[in-house]
Write an enzyme that holds these catalytic residues in place. Structure first.
Site, mmCIF file in Angstrom:
data_model
loop_
_atom_site.group_PDB
_atom_site.id
_atom_site.type_symbol
_atom_site.label_atom_id
_atom_site.label_comp_id
_atom_site.label_asym_id
_atom_site.label_seq_id
_atom_site.Cartn_x
_atom_site.Cartn_y
_atom_site.Cartn_z
ATOM 1 N N SER A 72 -12.320 0.451 9.270
ATOM 2 C CA SER A 72 -11.772 -0.274 8.120
ATOM 3 C C SER A 72 -11.652 -1.758 8.433
ATOM 4 O O SER A 72 -10.837 -2.171 9.262
ATOM 5 C CB SER A 72 -10.390 0.289 7.759
ATOM 6 O OG SER A 72 -9.764 -0.580 6.853
ATOM 7 N N HIS A 109 -15.657 0.797 6.104
ATOM 8 C CA HIS A 109 -14.684 1.110 5.066
ATOM 9 C C HIS A 109 -14.101 -0.197 4.519
ATOM 10 O O HIS A 109 -13.627 -1.039 5.279
ATOM 11 C CB HIS A 109 -13.591 1.974 5.708
ATOM 12 C CG HIS A 109 -12.574 2.521 4.761
ATOM 13 N ND1 HIS A 109 -12.751 3.699 4.084
ATOM 14 C CD2 HIS A 109 -11.343 2.057 4.408
ATOM 15 C CE1 HIS A 109 -11.672 3.953 3.351
ATOM 16 N NE2 HIS A 109 -10.806 2.966 3.531
ATOM 17 N N ASP A 168 -11.339 -1.728 1.886
ATOM 18 C CA ASP A 168 -10.145 -1.404 1.099
ATOM 19 C C ASP A 168 -9.928 -2.433 0.007
ATOM 20 O O ASP A 168 -9.627 -3.592 0.292
ATOM 21 C CB ASP A 168 -8.919 -1.378 2.017
ATOM 22 C CG ASP A 168 -8.932 -0.169 2.937
ATOM 23 O OD1 ASP A 168 -9.070 0.950 2.431
ATOM 24 O OD2 ASP A 168 -8.806 -0.363 4.165
ATOM 25 N N MET A 173 -7.640 -3.608 -3.074
ATOM 26 C CA MET A 173 -6.268 -3.418 -3.592
ATOM 27 C C MET A 173 -5.978 -4.440 -4.678
ATOM 28 O O MET A 173 -6.433 -5.581 -4.585
ATOM 29 C CB MET A 173 -5.257 -3.618 -2.460
ATOM 30 C CG MET A 173 -5.481 -2.711 -1.271
ATOM 31 S SD MET A 173 -4.277 -3.065 0.012
ATOM 32 C CE MET A 173 -4.899 -1.986 1.315
ATOM 33 N N HIS A 210 -13.117 1.889 -0.872
ATOM 34 C CA HIS A 210 -11.913 2.636 -1.233
ATOM 35 C C HIS A 210 -11.143 1.813 -2.257
ATOM 36 O O HIS A 210 -10.504 0.815 -1.906
ATOM 37 C CB HIS A 210 -11.097 2.865 0.058
ATOM 38 C CG HIS A 210 -9.809 3.589 -0.142
ATOM 39 N ND1 HIS A 210 -8.844 3.683 0.839
ATOM 40 C CD2 HIS A 210 -9.311 4.264 -1.205
ATOM 41 C CE1 HIS A 210 -7.819 4.371 0.388
ATOM 42 N NE2 HIS A 210 -8.078 4.736 -0.857
ATOM 43 N N MET A 260 -8.199 1.059 -4.429
ATOM 44 C CA MET A 260 -6.768 1.354 -4.631
ATOM 45 C C MET A 260 -6.303 0.462 -5.767
ATOM 46 O O MET A 260 -5.516 -0.476 -5.577
ATOM 47 C CB MET A 260 -5.998 1.075 -3.338
ATOM 48 C CG MET A 260 -6.224 2.143 -2.279
ATOM 49 S SD MET A 260 -5.791 1.547 -0.638
ATOM 50 C CE MET A 260 -7.288 0.685 -0.240
ATOM 51 N N MET A 300 -5.283 10.479 2.194
ATOM 52 C CA MET A 300 -4.506 9.404 2.819
ATOM 53 C C MET A 300 -3.453 10.001 3.753
ATOM 54 O O MET A 300 -2.700 10.886 3.361
ATOM 55 C CB MET A 300 -3.787 8.559 1.763
ATOM 56 C CG MET A 300 -4.676 7.750 0.841
ATOM 57 S SD MET A 300 -5.805 6.666 1.709
ATOM 58 C CE MET A 300 -4.678 5.596 2.602
ATOM 59 N N GLY A 318 -1.845 0.723 1.174
ATOM 60 C CA GLY A 318 -1.381 -0.650 0.960
ATOM 61 C C GLY A 318 -1.578 -1.540 2.183
ATOM 62 O O GLY A 318 -1.761 -2.738 2.038
ATOM 63 N N PHE A 319 -1.536 -0.944 3.367
ATOM 64 C CA PHE A 319 -1.562 -1.759 4.585
ATOM 65 C C PHE A 319 -2.267 -1.023 5.714
ATOM 66 O O PHE A 319 -2.173 0.204 5.810
ATOM 67 C CB PHE A 319 -0.126 -2.081 5.050
ATOM 68 C CG PHE A 319 0.693 -2.712 3.967
ATOM 69 C CD1 PHE A 319 0.669 -4.090 3.785
ATOM 70 C CD2 PHE A 319 1.446 -1.925 3.094
ATOM 71 C CE1 PHE A 319 1.405 -4.676 2.750
ATOM 72 C CE2 PHE A 319 2.178 -2.504 2.057
ATOM 73 C CZ PHE A 319 2.159 -3.884 1.895
ATOM 74 N N GLY A 379 -2.516 -0.436 9.933
ATOM 75 C CA GLY A 379 -1.561 -0.471 11.048
ATOM 76 C C GLY A 379 -0.308 0.352 10.844
ATOM 77 O O GLY A 379 0.669 0.170 11.574
ATOM 78 N N ASP A 403 -7.827 8.973 6.180
ATOM 79 C CA ASP A 403 -7.618 7.522 6.232
ATOM 80 C C ASP A 403 -6.141 7.183 6.424
ATOM 81 O O ASP A 403 -5.303 7.521 5.591
ATOM 82 C CB ASP A 403 -8.135 6.933 4.902
ATOM 83 C CG ASP A 403 -8.043 5.418 4.845
ATOM 84 O OD1 ASP A 403 -7.826 4.785 5.888
ATOM 85 O OD2 ASP A 403 -8.208 4.881 3.732
ATOM 86 N N GLY A 404 -5.859 6.484 7.538
ATOM 87 C CA GLY A 404 -4.510 5.964 7.755
ATOM 88 C C GLY A 404 -3.918 6.374 9.090
ATOM 89 O O GLY A 404 -3.677 7.553 9.328
ATOM 90 N N GLY A 405 -3.739 5.386 9.971
ATOM 91 C CA GLY A 405 -3.058 5.640 11.238
ATOM 92 C C GLY A 405 -3.829 6.499 12.236
ATOM 93 O O GLY A 405 -3.235 7.068 13.155
ATOM 94 N N GLY A 416 -8.691 1.599 11.257
ATOM 95 C CA GLY A 416 -8.589 0.151 11.115
ATOM 96 C C GLY A 416 -8.040 -0.475 12.376
ATOM 97 O O GLY A 416 -8.780 -0.905 13.265
HETATM 98 C C1 DX5 Z 1 -4.541 1.742 3.742
HETATM 99 C C2 DX5 Z 1 -6.048 1.668 3.802
HETATM 100 C C3 DX5 Z 1 -6.611 2.150 5.112
HETATM 101 C C4 DX5 Z 1 -6.252 1.274 6.295
HETATM 102 C C5 DX5 Z 1 -6.590 1.976 7.575
HETATM 103 O O1 DX5 Z 1 -4.109 1.379 2.501
HETATM 104 O O2 DX5 Z 1 -6.592 2.474 2.782
HETATM 105 O O3 DX5 Z 1 -8.028 2.268 5.009
HETATM 106 O O4 DX5 Z 1 -6.930 0.046 6.234
HETATM 107 O O5 DX5 Z 1 -6.105 1.226 8.647
HETATM 108 P P1 DX5 Z 1 -5.324 1.927 9.870
HETATM 109 O O6 DX5 Z 1 -6.318 2.810 10.551
HETATM 110 O O7 DX5 Z 1 -4.874 0.760 10.703
HETATM 111 O O8 DX5 Z 1 -4.183 2.712 9.289
HETATM 112 ZN ZN ZN Z 2 -8.756 2.937 2.995
#
Ligand code: DX5
Ligand code: ZN
Length: 226
Positions: free
Chosen positions: A10, A35, A37, A39, A68, A70, A141, A146-147, A149, A179-181, A201
């Site tokens: 990401s 990827h 994102d 938003m 993606h 959002m 998810m 939204g973010f 990290g 996706d996420g963490g 990411g």
């Molecule tokens: C969150 C995004 C994710 C994010 C992943 O809103 O959709 O794609 O960038 O980043 P990490 O892997 O750091 O959670």
């Molecule tokens: Zn994403």
């Protein structure tokens, strides 16, 4: 059956002051997608990337893009996204639309682009069960969107398992994207639960050795070589 796991770094977690360098470095590891994102500050509490960056990414890399969305009203932006990326994945959130079947059909009218539907942590896989026959990717998810990290929500593992069962029971070809963490500590559990595509990411772009981070994901997901 051993699944072929695909990796989608990401770029939200990348350094935009040297995007070309970042992408070229990661490409060396041979990733499957990038990827992106998108938003809107309404569907999620942040704004991020729009068409200029998607266009730039398309110029920088020949790796397929995994967009993606959002955002509210994703249908308004799908045609332009599809025309830019030409291949890869476009996903929208089930929570952001009234007519998901129509939106998925719109994405799938573009040859070479996979149609994805994303679920927030609080949304059950069963809300999309009747879309499975036309859904190429189910994007689960594992943080609230939204973010980058954020911390992986481990309670999502049984949900990934349930989604896998649902897809297999229906004999659908839908791939599960998580996706996420994602990081080296949870990747094995994520794959075991049923993921086909993993997004990462911060674990990749904020790592002092991003190529090693990608190798770790591969190693732990038990496929590609070393
Ligand atoms: C969150 C995004 C994710 C994010 C992943 O809103 O959709 O794609 O960038 O980043 P990490 O892997 O750091 O959670
Ligand atoms: Zn994403």
């Amino acid at each position: 059956m051993k699944r072929e796991i695909k990796i989608s770094p990401s770029i939200l977690a990348g350094d935009f002051s040297c995007l070309v360098k970042e992408i070229k470095k990661i490409e060396k590891a041979g990733v499957d997608f990038f990827h992106i994102d998108v938003m809107d500050g309404v569907f999620v509490p942040n704004i991020s990337i729009g068409f200029p960056v998607i266009e730039t990414m398309k110029k920088i890399t020949s790796v397929p893009l995994d967009v993606h969305l959002m955002i509210l009203d994703p249908d308004k932006y799908i045609d332009r996204t599809a025309e830019i990326i030409k291949e890869g994945i476009i996903s929208f959130h089930i929570e952001s639309v009234k007519h998901p079947h129509r939106v998925l059909t719109q994405i799938k009218s573009y040859n070479g682009i996979k149609g994805g539907v994303s679920l927030n942590p609080g949304t059950s896989p069963h809300t999309v069960e009747d879309l499975l026959d036309i859904m190429d990717v189910l994007l689960i998810m594992t943080v609230n969107p939204g973010f980058y990290g954020q911390k992986f929500i481990k309670e999502m593992l049984p949900k990934i398992e349930r989604a896998r069962e649902m897809i297999e029971k229906r004999n659908a070809k839908t791939l599960i994207e998580v996706d996420g963490g994602v990081n080296e500590e949870n990747i094995e559990d994520i794959i075991k639960a049923g993921a086909d595509i993993v997004v990462a990411g911060a674990y990749i772009f904020k790592n002092e050795n991003p190529l090693k981070a990608i190798r770790n994901i591969r190693k732990k997901s038990g496929l590609y070589g070393k």
